[in-house]
Enzyme design. Structure first.
Site, PDB file in Angstrom:
ATOM      1  N   ASP A  89       7.269 -12.081   2.176  1.00 33.59           N
ATOM      2  CA  ASP A  89       8.187 -11.906   1.053  1.00 33.59           C
ATOM      3  C   ASP A  89       9.439 -12.764   1.201  1.00 33.59           C
ATOM      4  O   ASP A  89       9.965 -13.292   0.219  1.00 33.59           O
ATOM      5  CB  ASP A  89       8.553 -10.429   0.859  1.00 33.59           C
ATOM      6  CG  ASP A  89       9.072  -9.758   2.119  1.00 33.59           C
ATOM      7  OD1 ASP A  89       9.072 -10.381   3.210  1.00 33.59           O
ATOM      8  OD2 ASP A  89       9.480  -8.579   2.026  1.00 33.59           O
TER       9      ASP A  89
ATOM     10  N   ASP B  64       0.812  -1.218   0.000  1.00 29.82           N
ATOM     11  CA  ASP B  64       0.000   0.000   0.000  1.00 29.82           C
ATOM     12  C   ASP B  64       0.844   1.264   0.000  1.00 29.82           C
ATOM     13  O   ASP B  64       0.318   2.363  -0.181  1.00 29.82           O
ATOM     14  CB  ASP B  64      -0.960   0.015   1.190  1.00 29.82           C
ATOM     15  CG  ASP B  64      -0.243   0.130   2.516  1.00 29.82           C
ATOM     16  OD1 ASP B  64       0.908  -0.340   2.608  1.00 29.82           O
ATOM     17  OD2 ASP B  64      -0.815   0.685   3.466  1.00 29.82           O
ATOM     18  N   ASP B  65       2.146   1.151   0.200  1.00 33.51           N
ATOM     19  CA  ASP B  65       3.005   2.336   0.113  1.00 33.51           C
ATOM     20  C   ASP B  65       3.751   2.373  -1.219  1.00 33.51           C
ATOM     21  O   ASP B  65       4.790   3.027  -1.335  1.00 33.51           O
ATOM     22  CB  ASP B  65       3.983   2.398   1.290  1.00 33.51           C
ATOM     23  CG  ASP B  65       4.846   1.148   1.419  1.00 33.51           C
ATOM     24  OD1 ASP B  65       4.686   0.217   0.600  1.00 33.51           O
ATOM     25  OD2 ASP B  65       5.688   1.102   2.342  1.00 33.51           O
TER      26      ASP B  65
ATOM     27  N   HIS C 251      10.275   1.518   0.376  1.00 35.14           N
ATOM     28  CA  HIS C 251      10.412   2.615   1.341  1.00 35.14           C
ATOM     29  C   HIS C 251      11.754   2.576   2.063  1.00 35.14           C
ATOM     30  O   HIS C 251      12.111   3.518   2.764  1.00 35.14           O
ATOM     31  CB  HIS C 251       9.285   2.529   2.372  1.00 35.14           C
ATOM     32  CG  HIS C 251       9.340   1.282   3.210  1.00 35.14           C
ATOM     33  ND1 HIS C 251       8.878   0.065   2.766  1.00 35.14           N
ATOM     34  CD2 HIS C 251       9.827   1.066   4.458  1.00 35.14           C
ATOM     35  CE1 HIS C 251       9.063  -0.842   3.712  1.00 35.14           C
ATOM     36  NE2 HIS C 251       9.639  -0.260   4.742  1.00 35.14           N
TER      37      HIS C 251
END
Length: 298
Positions: free
Chosen positions: A213, A121-122, A237
């Protein structure tokens, strides 16, 4: 050719909730695409509609598998009833993450799509650039495309060994960080199916005690012996976004952001919307890449 591309693209959007929902897949034969970004300051329903604005450009359409607040009842009708309750926790714990990834993977296996791509979502996803990348690889071959967030392969204890506490043997493997996004070809996914399909992905994550992941990389590199193909145009990020030059934005596939402190943001450097409206810079980035959208400054 982009026109022949067909993929399943999934992304988790995290809202405060106790339930997890997902919205599914890419449809071949349509002439629209959707852009992703969590750049709306309030992440409201209207913002999500804004992110799903589309325009005819290619012969495929990207749809997203989304987890949303259970209170957004109108969301499902706005996405053609493609949201699915994963029945996973909305937390960011290891078990919850592996549960969500397992559902995503099983949904892909049940489809006829050629590529499975996961984004967080980022992330902001430059969809046309992603399509160009995937067009360079055959989904009938084994491909694991992504970017690690560490400088060397991960080393963990081999917990597959029943006597691992005594033997202390190590396993070494690369994994593509989920925070930057990654893609699997259908051929590779089908090889994973006996090992990780039908919810077995969760069991492997529990066994090695690592998140989704990392578990994906463990299955592909260690258990199947397939290598990660590194794609520099994926960004998480964990990278300093300010070092991405604006003249390279068209070439990048994913962007991200993070907040270090109250007023310390890790974001791309770009003019556009005021920071109070676009703190993540995703709206400004979107309008730089696709200035024809109606909400973009003129």
């Amino acid at each position: 050719m982009i026109s022949s591309l067909c993929s399943l693209i999934v992304v988790t959007l995290d809202f405060p909730s106790t339930r997890s929902y997902r919205w599914i897949s890419l449809r071949e034969g349509s002439s629209r695409y959707s852009l992703l970004g969590s750049g709306c300051p309030s992440r409201s329903l209207n913002c999500e509609k804004l992110n799903l604005n589309s325009r005819p450009v290619t012969s495929f359409r990207v749809e997203f598998l989304i987890r949303v607040h259970r209170g957004h009842r109108k969301m499902n009708s706005g996405v053609d009833n493609h949201m699915i309750n994963t029945n996973c926790s909305s937390s960011h714990g290891r078990k919850a993450l592996c549960c969500k990834m397992s559902v995503e993977f099983d949904v892909f296996l049940e489809s006829n799509e050629k590529w499975f791509c996961h984004f967080d979502d980022d992330n902001y996803v430059n969809v046309p650039r992603l399509a160009t990348l995937l067009a360079n690889y055959s989904p009938q071959e084994d491909w694991y495309l992504g970017k690690p967030s560490i400088r060397a392969p991960l080393v963990i204890l081999n917990r597959e060994d029943k006597n691992f506490s005594k033997n202390r043997q190590n396993v070494t493997f690369w994994f593509a960080t989920g925070g930057a996004g990654f893609c699997l070809s259908r051929a590779l996914a089908l090889k994973m199916k006996p090992i990780a399909g039908s919810g077995k992905f969760i069991s492997i994550g529990e066994r090695i005690r690592l998140p989704d992941d990392v578990t994906m990389g463990y299955i592909i590199e260690h258990m199947l012996g397939k290598s990660l193909t590194m794609v520099d145009e994926f960004h998480s990020h964990l990278e300093p976004m300010k070092f991405l030059g604006q003249d390279t934005f068209q070439d990048q596939i994913t962007f991200s952001y993070s907040q270090y402190g109250k007023d310390d943001w890790n974001v791309v450097k770009i003019d556009g919307f005021a920071p109070r409206i676009d703190r993540t810079r995703f709206l400004s980035l979107h309008c730089y890449l696709f200035p024809y959208f109606t909400f973009c400054p003129r």
